[in-house]
Design a protein around this motif. Sequence first.
Motif, PDB file in Angstrom:
ATOM      1  N   ASP A 269      13.789   9.000   1.789  1.00  0.00           N
ATOM      2  CA  ASP A 269      13.378   9.272   0.415  1.00  0.00           C
ATOM      3  C   ASP A 269      12.063  10.043   0.366  1.00  0.00           C
ATOM      4  O   ASP A 269      11.893  10.936  -0.454  1.00  0.00           O
ATOM      5  CB  ASP A 269      13.223   7.965  -0.376  1.00  0.00           C
ATOM      6  N   LEU A 270      11.141   9.699   1.267  1.00  0.00           N
ATOM      7  CA  LEU A 270       9.842  10.378   1.308  1.00  0.00           C
ATOM      8  C   LEU A 270       9.954  11.800   1.838  1.00  0.00           C
ATOM      9  O   LEU A 270       9.289  12.712   1.358  1.00  0.00           O
ATOM     10  CB  LEU A 270       8.861   9.610   2.197  1.00  0.00           C
ATOM     11  N   ASP A 271      10.779  11.976   2.865  1.00  0.00           N
ATOM     12  CA  ASP A 271      10.879  13.274   3.537  1.00  0.00           C
ATOM     13  C   ASP A 271      12.319  13.497   3.985  1.00  0.00           C
ATOM     14  O   ASP A 271      12.667  13.266   5.137  1.00  0.00           O
ATOM     15  CB  ASP A 271       9.931  13.295   4.736  1.00  0.00           C
ATOM     16  N   PRO A 272      13.191  13.928   3.051  1.00  0.00           N
ATOM     17  CA  PRO A 272      14.631  13.991   3.318  1.00  0.00           C
ATOM     18  C   PRO A 272      15.055  14.900   4.466  1.00  0.00           C
ATOM     19  O   PRO A 272      16.146  14.753   4.989  1.00  0.00           O
ATOM     20  CB  PRO A 272      15.237  14.492   2.010  1.00  0.00           C
TER      21      PRO A 272
ATOM     22  N   ILE B  96       0.837  -1.192   0.000  1.00  0.00           N
ATOM     23  CA  ILE B  96       0.000   0.000   0.000  1.00  0.00           C
ATOM     24  C   ILE B  96       0.875   1.247   0.000  1.00  0.00           C
ATOM     25  O   ILE B  96       2.074   1.181   0.271  1.00  0.00           O
ATOM     26  CB  ILE B  96      -0.949   0.030   1.222  1.00  0.00           C
ATOM     27  N   GLN B  97       0.254   2.386  -0.280  1.00  0.00           N
ATOM     28  CA  GLN B  97       0.978   3.651  -0.227  1.00  0.00           C
ATOM     29  C   GLN B  97       0.975   4.130   1.223  1.00  0.00           C
ATOM     30  O   GLN B  97      -0.083   4.252   1.845  1.00  0.00           O
ATOM     31  CB  GLN B  97       0.309   4.679  -1.124  1.00  0.00           C
ATOM     32  N   VAL B  98       2.160   4.357   1.782  1.00  0.00           N
ATOM     33  CA  VAL B  98       2.277   4.758   3.183  1.00  0.00           C
ATOM     34  C   VAL B  98       3.078   6.041   3.294  1.00  0.00           C
ATOM     35  O   VAL B  98       3.795   6.428   2.374  1.00  0.00           O
ATOM     36  CB  VAL B  98       2.953   3.655   4.037  1.00  0.00           C
ATOM     37  N   ASP B  99       2.951   6.676   4.449  1.00  0.00           N
ATOM     38  CA  ASP B  99       3.722   7.889   4.709  1.00  0.00           C
ATOM     39  C   ASP B  99       4.869   7.579   5.668  1.00  0.00           C
ATOM     40  O   ASP B  99       5.037   6.446   6.129  1.00  0.00           O
ATOM     41  CB  ASP B  99       2.822   9.001   5.252  1.00  0.00           C
ATOM     42  N   SER B 100       5.632   8.601   5.994  1.00  0.00           N
ATOM     43  CA  SER B 100       6.811   8.409   6.846  1.00  0.00           C
ATOM     44  C   SER B 100       6.431   8.009   8.272  1.00  0.00           C
ATOM     45  O   SER B 100       7.210   7.341   8.948  1.00  0.00           O
ATOM     46  CB  SER B 100       7.683   9.664   6.850  1.00  0.00           C
TER      47      SER B 100
END
Length: 128
Positions: free
Chosen positions: A42-45, A10-14
């Motif tokens: 990668d999602l939130d450097p 699934i699409q997940v967040d940090s």
Amino acid sequence: MEAKEIVDSIQVDSVVLGTLAAACRIHGNIELADELSTRISDLDPEYTGFLVWKANLHAAKNEWEEAAVFRRWMKEKGIVKGAGCSWIEFGDKVHWFVAGDHSHPRSSEIYSKLDELHNVIKLTEMEG
């Protein structure tokens, strides 16, 4: 591994990745925690909590040079992790606490209770 399969599907967040990575670290799966922390980066450097956490992962694996490189990189970028904080709602009032801060009017009572809880946890661990 079942949780990772779900997260991969699934699409997940940090936040979700961070929760799983923290659980991996607690349970000794440092490699998977490291992989997940890379995905978080990668999602939130510039999410500072996980940047510090990534350096700590390397330290946990006794990879001191990698940990130092990561911390130098953060310093060069001017990335600073803020102090940890917590809050609790009691009645109709929210009380905010910053790590190491003693400015709350009842901080001596609060820290005394935390010490008491810490001792109970230590005793429980020794008995278990």
